[in-house]
Design an enzyme around this catalytic site. Structure first.
Site, mmCIF file in Angstrom:
data_model
loop_
_atom_site.group_PDB
_atom_site.id
_atom_site.type_symbol
_atom_site.label_atom_id
_atom_site.label_comp_id
_atom_site.label_asym_id
_atom_site.label_seq_id
_atom_site.Cartn_x
_atom_site.Cartn_y
_atom_site.Cartn_z
ATOM 1 N N CYS A 97 25.601 -96.303 119.506
ATOM 2 C CA CYS A 97 26.646 -97.138 119.546
ATOM 3 C C CYS A 97 27.629 -96.792 118.463
ATOM 4 O O CYS A 97 27.021 -96.820 117.309
ATOM 5 C CB CYS A 97 25.990 -98.321 119.462
ATOM 6 S SG CYS A 97 27.221 -99.832 119.317
ATOM 7 N N CYS A 117 33.286 -95.005 122.603
ATOM 8 C CA CYS A 117 32.465 -96.247 122.828
ATOM 9 C C CYS A 117 31.520 -95.521 123.924
ATOM 10 O O CYS A 117 31.956 -94.973 125.078
ATOM 11 C CB CYS A 117 33.103 -97.392 123.377
ATOM 12 S SG CYS A 117 31.985 -98.720 124.003
HETATM 13 N N1 DGL Z 1 28.397 -99.213 123.430
HETATM 14 C C1 DGL Z 1 28.926 -99.554 122.218
HETATM 15 C C2 DGL Z 1 29.610 -98.670 121.367
HETATM 16 O O1 DGL Z 1 29.779 -97.353 121.496
HETATM 17 C C3 DGL Z 1 29.460 -100.985 122.101
HETATM 18 C C4 DGL Z 1 30.027 -101.875 123.022
HETATM 19 C C5 DGL Z 1 30.012 -103.158 122.765
HETATM 20 O O2 DGL Z 1 28.801 -103.864 122.401
HETATM 21 O O3 DGL Z 1 31.005 -103.881 122.485
HETATM 22 O O4 DGL Z 1 30.815 -99.053 120.634
#
Ligand code: DGL
Length: 253
Positions: free
Chosen positions: A72, A179
């Site tokens: 993430c 993301c």
């Molecule tokens: N998938 C996550 C990222 O790479 C976060 C998405 C979220 O929970 O806002 O930032």
């Protein structure tokens, strides 16, 4: 050596990383922890992101993970320093937007970095981008709600993206996905702006392989590893089945 690799995200996003790591290291076992209860991280304060990330790490360490991938960008950019301080003996691999790839490999003249508001605001990202050559060719595009639209499989995602990306048509020569949820809508993005789209998942897989080798932690098994899915919104393990996982992975292709 035969303990699992832990991977976590606020939901399904980290599955895009899990797939690449699993392809490179097929004999490893994995535990995928989806923190759906605290989704979306990208709209939270730094303190909330650190707390959520800490609870994921605790769950994975309880299950003896030998290395933890923070799959993430939002958690990596906002919480990795705290995590490394809180768990000095744990091996972490963090996920950052692949802007260096855009500059060094794609030789971008104008690159759009799509990420959550909390990632774009993070001091670590701003500091990192300011230290690289040609940082002025990186344009930041915060995408509020996008990870959540993807997480919930919302029908409005295509029109949301159209509104967000139309002003950039003809102005950028590549897009960096900052993301881990966004690879699931690559097809939709390409239909609006048809330029190379970069995500950092290959680099993460190589980093995991390197750290396992360096620490002599590579699995000794010669059969296919197993994946176990856990979700913070539900009690018990194995909430997401392997079939669901492959279904997610095929989205956006
Ligand atoms: N998938 C996550 C990222 O790479 C976060 C998405 C979220 O929970 O806002 O930032």
């Amino acid at each position: 050596m035969n303990f699992p690799i832990g991977i976590f995200d606020s939901g399904i996003g980290g599955l895009s990383i899990l797939k690449k790591v699993k392809d490179l290291l097929p004999n490893e076992d994995f535990i995928y922890y989806a923190d759906s209860k605290n989704h979306p991280y990208g709209e939270k304060s730094i303190e909330e992101i650190v707390l959520s990330a800490k609870s994921c790490v605790d769950e994975l360490l309880k299950r003896n993970c030998k290395l933890i991938v923070v799959a993430c960008n939002t958690a990596s950019l906002n919480a990795i320093d705290d995590l490394r301080k809180m768990y000095p003996d744990t091996l972490f691999v963090a996920t950052y937007p692949a802007v260096k790839v855009a500059i060094d490999v794609y030789e971008t003249k104008s690159c759009l970095l799509m990420a959550t508001p909390a990632s774009i605001k993070s001091e670590r990202l701003q500091r990192f981008v300011s230290t690289i050559d040609k940082s002025d060719c990186i344009h930041f595009l915060p995408c509020p709600r996008l990870a959540n639209l993807i997480e919930t499989g919302c029908d409005d995602t295509a029109s949301y993206l159209k509104k967000l990306l139309t002003p950039w048509i003809g102005k950028v020569d590549c897009i960096v996905l900052g993301c881990t949820h966004y690879p699931f809508v690559i097809g939709k993005i390409k239909r609006i702006i048809d330029v190379p789209i970069i995500d950092g998942s290959n680099g993460i897989a190589k980093r995991v392989e390197y750290l396992l080798k360096e620490n002599q932690l590579k699995s000794l098994k010669d059969e296919q590893g197993k994946i176990r899915f856990i979700n913070s919104s539900f009690d018990g393990d194995d909430i997401k089945t392997k079939e669901e996982f492959y279904q997610y992975i095929s989205v956006g292709k």
